[in-house]
Write a protein that holds these residues in place. Structure first.
Motif, PDB file in Angstrom:
ATOM      1  N   ALA A  21      19.024  88.562  -1.805  1.00 47.91           N
ATOM      2  CA  ALA A  21      20.287  88.383  -3.084  1.00 47.91           C
ATOM      3  C   ALA A  21      21.475  88.054  -2.200  1.00 47.91           C
ATOM      4  O   ALA A  21      21.899  88.569  -1.171  1.00 47.91           O
ATOM      5  N   SER A  22      22.191  87.226  -2.921  1.00 51.55           N
ATOM      6  CA  SER A  22      23.705  87.048  -2.459  1.00 51.55           C
ATOM      7  C   SER A  22      24.314  88.247  -2.310  1.00 51.55           C
ATOM      8  O   SER A  22      24.422  89.457  -3.036  1.00 51.55           O
ATOM      9  N   GLY A  23      25.055  88.208  -1.130  1.00 52.56           N
ATOM     10  CA  GLY A  23      26.032  89.538  -0.766  1.00 52.56           C
ATOM     11  C   GLY A  23      25.361  90.787   0.045  1.00 52.56           C
ATOM     12  O   GLY A  23      26.140  91.701   0.158  1.00 52.56           O
ATOM     13  N   GLY A 244      17.609  92.584  -9.443  1.00 51.74           N
ATOM     14  CA  GLY A 244      18.250  93.989  -9.821  1.00 51.74           C
ATOM     15  C   GLY A 244      17.037  94.904  -9.611  1.00 51.74           C
ATOM     16  O   GLY A 244      16.005  94.853 -10.169  1.00 51.74           O
ATOM     17  N   GLY A 245      17.439  95.841  -8.543  1.00 53.55           N
ATOM     18  CA  GLY A 245      16.621  96.936  -8.188  1.00 53.55           C
ATOM     19  C   GLY A 245      15.296  96.908  -7.726  1.00 53.55           C
ATOM     20  O   GLY A 245      14.230  97.532  -7.825  1.00 53.55           O
ATOM     21  N   VAL A 246      14.878  95.724  -7.154  1.00 51.71           N
ATOM     22  CA  VAL A 246      13.393  95.561  -6.480  1.00 51.71           C
ATOM     23  C   VAL A 246      13.402  96.153  -5.114  1.00 51.71           C
ATOM     24  O   VAL A 246      14.123  95.786  -4.542  1.00 51.71           O
ATOM     25  N   GLY A 266      17.966  92.867  -3.216  1.00 46.25           N
ATOM     26  CA  GLY A 266      19.373  93.153  -2.548  1.00 46.25           C
ATOM     27  C   GLY A 266      19.663  94.314  -1.990  1.00 46.25           C
ATOM     28  O   GLY A 266      19.510  94.668  -0.824  1.00 46.25           O
ATOM     29  N   THR A 267      20.092  95.401  -2.826  1.00 45.53           N
ATOM     30  CA  THR A 267      20.455  96.700  -2.365  1.00 45.53           C
ATOM     31  C   THR A 267      19.407  97.291  -1.496  1.00 45.53           C
ATOM     32  O   THR A 267      19.684  98.066  -0.524  1.00 45.53           O
ATOM     33  N   ALA A 268      17.987  97.190  -1.825  1.00 44.26           N
ATOM     34  CA  ALA A 268      16.866  97.879  -0.890  1.00 44.26           C
ATOM     35  C   ALA A 268      17.161  97.314   0.599  1.00 44.26           C
ATOM     36  O   ALA A 268      16.909  98.204   1.524  1.00 44.26           O
TER      37      ALA A 268
HETATM   38  C1  LIG Z   1      27.492  94.491  -1.958  1.00 44.35           C
HETATM   39  C2  LIG Z   1      27.068  93.753  -2.791  1.00 44.35           C
HETATM   40  C3  LIG Z   1      27.788  92.276  -2.711  1.00 44.35           C
HETATM   41  C4  LIG Z   1      27.288  91.430  -3.664  1.00 44.35           C
HETATM   42  N1  LIG Z   1      27.741  90.078  -3.558  1.00 44.35           N
HETATM   43  C5  LIG Z   1      27.324  89.117  -4.401  1.00 44.35           C
HETATM   44  C6  LIG Z   1      28.031  87.634  -4.379  1.00 44.35           C
HETATM   45  O1  LIG Z   1      28.695  87.545  -3.409  1.00 44.35           O
HETATM   46  N2  LIG Z   1      27.547  86.904  -5.255  1.00 44.35           N
HETATM   47  C7  LIG Z   1      26.666  87.334  -6.259  1.00 44.35           C
HETATM   48  O2  LIG Z   1      26.161  86.414  -6.993  1.00 44.35           O
HETATM   49  N3  LIG Z   1      25.836  88.645  -6.374  1.00 44.35           N
HETATM   50  C8  LIG Z   1      26.301  89.467  -5.400  1.00 44.35           C
HETATM   51  N4  LIG Z   1      25.732  90.616  -5.511  1.00 44.35           N
HETATM   52  C9  LIG Z   1      24.722  90.817  -6.437  1.00 44.35           C
HETATM   53  C10 LIG Z   1      23.474  90.970  -5.673  1.00 44.35           C
HETATM   54  O3  LIG Z   1      23.124  89.559  -5.353  1.00 44.35           O
HETATM   55  C11 LIG Z   1      22.477  91.351  -6.817  1.00 44.35           C
HETATM   56  O4  LIG Z   1      22.231  90.298  -7.903  1.00 44.35           O
HETATM   57  C12 LIG Z   1      22.450  92.486  -7.221  1.00 44.35           C
HETATM   58  O5  LIG Z   1      23.000  93.520  -6.540  1.00 44.35           O
HETATM   59  C13 LIG Z   1      21.379  93.110  -8.053  1.00 44.35           C
HETATM   60  O6  LIG Z   1      20.199  93.401  -7.234  1.00 44.35           O
HETATM   61  P1  LIG Z   1      19.699  94.487  -6.229  1.00 44.35           P
HETATM   62  O7  LIG Z   1      19.747  95.402  -7.444  1.00 44.35           O
HETATM   63  O8  LIG Z   1      18.602  94.296  -5.696  1.00 44.35           O
HETATM   64  O9  LIG Z   1      21.002  94.811  -5.456  1.00 44.35           O
HETATM   65  C14 LIG Z   1      26.301  91.749  -4.456  1.00 44.35           C
HETATM   66  C15 LIG Z   1      25.675  93.022  -4.795  1.00 44.35           C
HETATM   67  C16 LIG Z   1      26.013  93.872  -3.594  1.00 44.35           C
HETATM   68  C17 LIG Z   1      25.343  95.212  -3.474  1.00 44.35           C
END
Ligand SMILES: Cc1cc2nc3c(=O)[nH]c(=O)nc-3n(C[C@H](O)[C@H](O)[C@H](O)COP(=O)(O)O)c2cc1C
Ligand SMILES: O=P(O)(O)OC[C@H]1O[C@H](OP(=O)(O)OP(=O)(O)O)[C@H](O)[C@@H]1O
Ligand SMILES: O=C(O)c1cc(=O)[nH]c(=O)[nH]1
Length: 503
Positions: A21-23, A244-246, A266-268
């Motif tokens: 995931a991005s970021g 989201g939350g995988v 992402g966060t995982a």
């Molecule tokens: C620290 C952090 C930075 C992120 N930066 C971006 C970003 O630059 N662009 C984007 O589209 N999403 C960004 N996201 C969102 C993630 O890509 C992802 O869609 C979102 O965190 C949900 O997934 P997760 O629950 O697996 O983390 C970011 C998330 C986090 C936690």
């Protein structure tokens, strides 16, 4: 690299459905040694803007029950530095690169996309119109379907890269936004970004994050984004990256079954750096346990086919068939011996692998619950359909029946075991005669019919077999016995387009 988890994401062929995931994975290079960029389906970069952005002052991340709240503020080095310093190294790893793009105006989005395409090596752009923690260049573009669509249109005009739109789960009506983006030419969606959230530091009596509002990620949001995935899939039928939350393979499967074709982790990764690889192993186990040939048939399994696509095919079927040249007008003697002024030349559809694949996907979704062990179709269209349907359902055998001395039979050594579960597939049903003859041939050989399906049913509702039957398109065309055929009365020459010899 094993190919058993490969999946089509619109125009992209991913080696597996897991996307970083991005970021949360930097620019794909920070985790080397733990997760190699070419081990996953794609690496999505941090949001890239035209100029470098510094982001928010710390603190920028706070833990929350079952998740985290972040407000990084889209800190990034800008597209040019990325293209010059980071992209070549990332591309050299063999990774599929999806570039996340942000901007304060639609022109900025377009210019970043143009530069990325010019650089080469980027497979697609993900338009981030959904960052919840910045005042400009974030969620504002998702506030209205028109604004969101205008960004897509601008990017489309500036580059030929496939466009995925990362939706904002809480902004406007995400389904309306998605439909507007689809109309503007989006290839697919990422569902979804983080949810705007507020955490308060009660000791300081202040928001925990400097930016005040952050984006909630992690397992806390998973059921919300799974639901949104199902809604976007049903409304658009376009390819989706679920996000989201995988944390586990089970979570990834939830997204696939809700309509996603790829799943972002992402966060995982923050608390289990190799989470993506563990999830991949879990998916491989699942595919093996369920005996699936591919992940394709899982897509949308739990929530059914996309409404728009189904409605489109149903509502505009005749126009679609006409456009593809499949619907012929004239004077025809059909397989059943009946006469008609229309003939459906199914090979105008089946000769295009993409069209055949897409139509059969809808059949696969309609029939997966029948759990066949073999798929059988009458020649000629049934040969191709049985093969493709078996492939998509993960069924290991498909064959066809053909006429021998006018009667449908199993030839070429095709056979069924006693009690084997057989799904029948036909291209066009007029009387259902060919399909029922196939059913009899299969039953005579010992097979058990668990159901049947067809692409097109022109029987006017008269075909009602004694087993479950599903069709994609119902058409109502007249047929006549020779004696009652008005075209015969007018002396119009008759054509016999099918391969069956009458009389
Ligand atoms: C620290 C952090 C930075 C992120 N930066 C971006 C970003 O630059 N662009 C984007 O589209 N999403 C960004 N996201 C969102 C993630 O890509 C992802 O869609 C979102 O965190 C949900 O997934 P997760 O629950 O697996 O983390 C970011 C998330 C986090 C936690
Ligand atoms: O429901 P029914 O009344 O049996 O009619 C349907 C059958 O007729 C058509 O075949 P076609 O005559 O075009 O022959 P072909 O597939 O061998 O070319 C069609 O592809 C079905 O197989
Ligand atoms: O850079 C960030 O703070 C960020 C961007 C984004 O799109 N989503 C998110 O949760 N954070």
């Amino acid at each position: 690299m094993r190919d058993d988890l490969a999946i089509q994401l619109g125009p992209l062929r991913l080696r597996n459905p897991l996307v970083m995931a991005s970021g949360t994975f930097g620019f794909g290079l920070d985790y080397r040694g733990l997760v190699e960029p070419d081990q996953v389906g794609a690496v999505v970069t941090k949001g890239l803007s035209l100029q470098p952005w510094v982001g928010h002052a710390p603190p920028r991340l706070v833990e929350s029950p079952c998740g985290a709240i972040n407000a990084i503020g889209l800190e990034n080095p800008g597209v040019d530095l990325f293209v010059e310093r980071l992209l070549p190294e990332l591309v050299a790893t063999g990774a599929t690169v999806i570039a996340n793009v942000v901007g304060k105006t639609q022109e900025e989005y377009a210019e970043v996309a143009r530069r990325l395409e010019a650089a080469g090596g980027v497979a697609a752009v993900e338009l981030n119109i959904s960052c919840p923690n910045v005042k400009e260049g974030g969620v504002a573009f998702a506030a209205s379907p028109v604004m969101a669509a205008s960004v897509v249109r601008a990017v489309r005009a500036a580059s030929r890269l496939p466009v995925f739109v990362k939706l904002a789960p809480m902004a406007a009506d995400p389904v309306e936004v998605a439909l507007a983006c689809a109309a503007a030419g989006a290839d697919g969606f990422t569902v979804a970004n983080t949810y705007p959230a507020l955490s308060i530091d009660v000791e300081r009596g202040q928001p925990a994050l400097t930016a005040e509002v952050g984006g909630l990620s992690g397992p806390a949001i998973r059921p919300l984004s799974v639901r949104l995935t199902a809604r976007i899939w049903r409304a658009t039928g376009l390819p989706i990256i679920g996000s989201g939350g995988v944390e586990t393979a089970r979570d990834a499967l939830e997204y696939l079954m809700a309509g996603a074709r790829a799943v972002a982790v992402g966060t995982a990764t923050f608390y289990r750096p190799t989470a993506a690889l563990e999830i991949l192993e879990g998916l491989r186990d699942y595919v093996a346990r369920q005996g699936l040939a591919s992940l394709e048939t899982l897509v949308g399994r739990a929530v059914g086919p996309p409404e728009e696509t189904a409605a489109d095919i149903e509502g505009q079927a005749a126009a679609y068939l006409e456009r593809t040249g499949a619907l012929l007008h004239g004077h025809f003697r059909l397989s059943s011996g009946l006469h008609s002024d229309r003939y459906v030349e199914k090979f105008r559809l089946l000769e295009r692998p993409r069209v055949a694949e897409a139509l059969v996907r809808l059949l696969a979704i309609a029939c997966w619950d029948l759990r066949p062990e073999v798929v059988v179709g009458p020649a000629t269209g049934g040969i191709l359909l049985a093969y493709e349907l078996a492939r998509q359902l993960g069924v290991s055998r498909a064959f066809f029946t053909e006429r021998v001395g006018g009667r449908m039979a199993l030839r070429r050594g095709f056979s069924v075991a006693a009690g084997e579960a057989v799904l029948l597939v036909e291209d066009v049903i007029t009387t259902g005669g060919s399909l029922m003859e196939t059913a009899q041939a299969v039953q005579a050989a010992g097979g058990r019919i668990v159901g049947a399906c067809s692409l097109i049913d022109r029987s006017g509702g008269r075909f009602r077999p004694p087993f479950p039957y599903r069709t994609l398109i119902r058409l109502d065309f007249e047929t006549w016995d020779q004696a009652a055929c008005p075209l015969c009365w007018q002396g119009v020459p008759i054509a016999e387009p099918g391969s069956r010899r009458i009389g």
